[in-house]
Design a protein around this motif. Structure first.
Motif, PDB file in Angstrom:
ATOM      1  N   ARG A  42       0.832  -1.210   0.000  1.00 55.31           N
ATOM      2  CA  ARG A  42       0.000   0.000   0.000  1.00 55.31           C
ATOM      3  C   ARG A  42       0.864   1.258   0.000  1.00 55.31           C
ATOM      4  N   SER A  43       1.995   1.180   0.692  1.00 56.61           N
ATOM      5  CA  SER A  43       2.871   2.359   0.784  1.00 56.61           C
ATOM      6  C   SER A  43       3.491   2.721  -0.558  1.00 56.61           C
ATOM      7  N   GLU A  44       3.446   1.787  -1.542  1.00 58.44           N
ATOM      8  CA  GLU A  44       4.038   2.051  -2.844  1.00 58.44           C
ATOM      9  C   GLU A  44       3.051   2.677  -3.824  1.00 58.44           C
ATOM     10  N   ARG A  45       1.818   2.870  -3.420  1.00 62.28           N
ATOM     11  CA  ARG A  45       0.831   3.476  -4.309  1.00 62.28           C
ATOM     12  C   ARG A  45       1.134   4.949  -4.534  1.00 62.28           C
ATOM     13  N   ARG A  46       0.870   5.394  -5.760  1.00 56.89           N
ATOM     14  CA  ARG A  46       1.007   6.798  -6.115  1.00 56.89           C
ATOM     15  C   ARG A  46      -0.278   7.239  -6.791  1.00 56.89           C
ATOM     16  N   GLU A  47      -0.777   8.405  -6.420  1.00 57.45           N
ATOM     17  CA  GLU A  47      -2.065   8.887  -6.924  1.00 57.45           C
ATOM     18  C   GLU A  47      -1.886  10.236  -7.612  1.00 57.45           C
ATOM     19  N   VAL A  48      -2.430  10.348  -8.840  1.00 61.15           N
ATOM     20  CA  VAL A  48      -2.377  11.605  -9.578  1.00 61.15           C
ATOM     21  C   VAL A  48      -3.748  11.870 -10.185  1.00 61.15           C
ATOM     22  N   GLN A  49      -3.969  13.128 -10.580  1.00 58.64           N
ATOM     23  CA  GLN A  49      -5.194  13.521 -11.275  1.00 58.64           C
ATOM     24  C   GLN A  49      -4.888  13.717 -12.754  1.00 58.64           C
ATOM     25  N   GLU A  50      -5.694  13.086 -13.607  1.00 56.68           N
ATOM     26  CA  GLU A  50      -5.518  13.206 -15.051  1.00 56.68           C
ATOM     27  C   GLU A  50      -6.884  13.441 -15.691  1.00 56.68           C
ATOM     28  N   GLY A  51      -7.113  14.666 -16.195  1.00 59.78           N
ATOM     29  CA  GLY A  51      -8.354  14.944 -16.900  1.00 59.78           C
ATOM     30  C   GLY A  51      -9.603  14.681 -16.092  1.00 59.78           C
ATOM     31  N   GLY A  52      -9.555  14.973 -14.808  1.00 59.53           N
ATOM     32  CA  GLY A  52     -10.714  14.748 -13.960  1.00 59.53           C
ATOM     33  C   GLY A  52     -10.782  13.363 -13.354  1.00 59.53           C
ATOM     34  N   ARG A  53      -9.906  12.452 -13.811  1.00 57.02           N
ATOM     35  CA  ARG A  53      -9.866  11.103 -13.263  1.00 57.02           C
ATOM     36  C   ARG A  53      -8.776  10.994 -12.204  1.00 57.02           C
ATOM     37  N   THR A  54      -8.970  10.092 -11.270  1.00 55.38           N
ATOM     38  CA  THR A  54      -7.924   9.752 -10.312  1.00 55.38           C
ATOM     39  C   THR A  54      -7.233   8.487 -10.796  1.00 55.38           C
ATOM     40  N   VAL A  55      -5.926   8.562 -10.980  1.00 50.50           N
ATOM     41  CA  VAL A  55      -5.153   7.422 -11.466  1.00 50.50           C
ATOM     42  C   VAL A  55      -4.205   6.980 -10.355  1.00 50.50           C
ATOM     43  N   ILE A  56      -4.370   5.740  -9.923  1.00 50.82           N
ATOM     44  CA  ILE A  56      -3.583   5.172  -8.827  1.00 50.82           C
ATOM     45  C   ILE A  56      -2.692   4.080  -9.396  1.00 50.82           C
ATOM     46  N   THR A  57      -1.383   4.235  -9.225  1.00 53.00           N
ATOM     47  CA  THR A  57      -0.453   3.207  -9.678  1.00 53.00           C
ATOM     48  C   THR A  57       0.131   2.484  -8.476  1.00 53.00           C
ATOM     49  N   GLU A  58       0.358   1.187  -8.641  1.00 54.03           N
ATOM     50  CA  GLU A  58       0.985   0.347  -7.632  1.00 54.03           C
ATOM     51  C   GLU A  58       1.716  -0.755  -8.380  1.00 54.03           C
ATOM     52  N   PRO A  59       2.541  -1.551  -7.727  1.00 57.16           N
ATOM     53  CA  PRO A  59       3.286  -2.579  -8.461  1.00 57.16           C
ATOM     54  C   PRO A  59       2.370  -3.471  -9.298  1.00 57.16           C
TER      55      PRO A  59
END
Length: 343
Positions: A42-59
């Protein structure tokens, strides 16, 4: 035996985002499955906003949350094809990226990805050079409108419920084998892309399914214990029989969670459960990896209607989707130039 309330045949979802600008998956995520328990990364997740969407990346995963409230998860299936590979080659052809997995016997699995990150084709080339198009998303039906989500009415199911949603634990092997090759329960109007099938519940529900309730998962885990792995033998036998009869068969493995936890955790967890089942079917039982695809749905389709922990809800489901991909007909339009038709 206690019978739980059957899931609803119609399960409308908010439409996922349109596919014009898919967030690219990592080119080669380290250890696609990563740790075997959710709390480990969970600590490796990264969250960004793209065009009104929330994009969450993890392994190994990207989770996309739409402003309307809908969410879905994506992963790179090429990672699953790498098992036992002799060589892996990546080629850039125009705007397409082709990944060629070369197996020890010389056969190949070729995955063609478009510039926007979507799957165009999946091809198997055997040792004689003969090519079979397993999935062809390059053809777009003129009746298709919009993005991934297809708004269909629920199918009219005229077969007994226990033949429409088969419980693997109770069903005899012959019923499981028959379901692996069963026709649609209602008329298929057109060809659907793989993403349309993945993200449109009433499209998927045109096909019978098998609830693999012979295996369940521990809370927060996608590991299949060795004592449960052997219970997949009948499922694997049915898959292999169907694929031997038709090398172009495609089966969707759907992952599910119970209703505990948050949506992000549950989407990731369910997707990893589906991939774990696909990996095991290939590595232990020899089911061709390219004939399987997987997708997680979190807690959207509860079998036992409870908001608490439920081992019954932590499961995978298998569904034949070949008729959805080819529009319910035996033949497909001619393949793209340079690709031999299947024989």
């Amino acid at each position: 035996m206690v019978r739980h309330a059957p899931p609803q045949v119609s399960a409308p979802l908010p439409p996922p985002p349109a596919p014009q600008n898919l967030t690219p998956l990592p080119a080669n995520p380290a250890a696609a499955q990563g740790p075997r328990r959710l709390e480990d990364f969970r600590s490796e997740r990264r969250e960004v906003q793209e065009g009104g969407r929330t994009v969450i990346t993890e392994p190994g995963r990207i989770i996309i949350r739409d402003p309307s409230g809908g969410s879905f998860v994506r992963h790179d299936e090429n990672e699953r094809f790498r098992f036992g590979a002799r060589d892996i080659q990546t080629q850039r052809v125009g705007n397409e990226t082709r990944t060629v997995i070369i197996r020890p016997d010389g056969s190949q699995v070729i995955t063609v990805i478009a510039a926007d990150g979507s799957l165009l084709r999946r091809i198997r080339r055997d040792v004689r050079g003969e090519e079979f198009i397993i999935i062809d998303n390059s053809y777009r039906d003129p009746r298709a409108v919009g993005g991934f989500y297809v708004d269909l009415p629920p199918p009219v199911v005229r077969i007994p419920y226990d033949r429409y949603i088969v419980d693997a634990e109770d069903a005899p092997p012959d019923m499981i084998y028959d379901t692996m090759e069963a026709p649609p329960v209602d008329r298929i109007e057109r060809r659907y892309t793989l993403d349309e099938i993945r993200y449109s519940p009433n499209v998927r529900m045109l096909m019978p399914s098998i609830d693999v309730n012979t295996i369940n998962f521990d809370l927060g885990s996608w590991e299949i214990p060795p004592d449960q792995a052997s219970k997949l033998q009948v499922i694997a036998d049915g898959l292999n029989r169907a694929i031997q009869r038709n090398p172009r068969e495609v089966f969707l493995i759907e992952g599910h969670t119970d209703a505990t936890g948050n949506d992000t955790d549950n989407l990731s967890l369910s997707d990893r459960r589906a991939e774990s089942a696909a990996e095991l079917l290939t590595q232990q039982f020899g089911v061709p990896a390219e004939n399987l695809t997987s997708q997680g749905y979190g807690s959207q389709y509860l079998k036992e209607q409870t908001s608490g922990p439920s081992r019954i809800n932590r499961r995978v489901t298998i569904r034949r989707i070949t008729p959805l991909l080819n529009g319910g007909v035996a033949s497909l339009p001619p393949p793209p130039p340079g690709i031999a038709p299947p024989r």
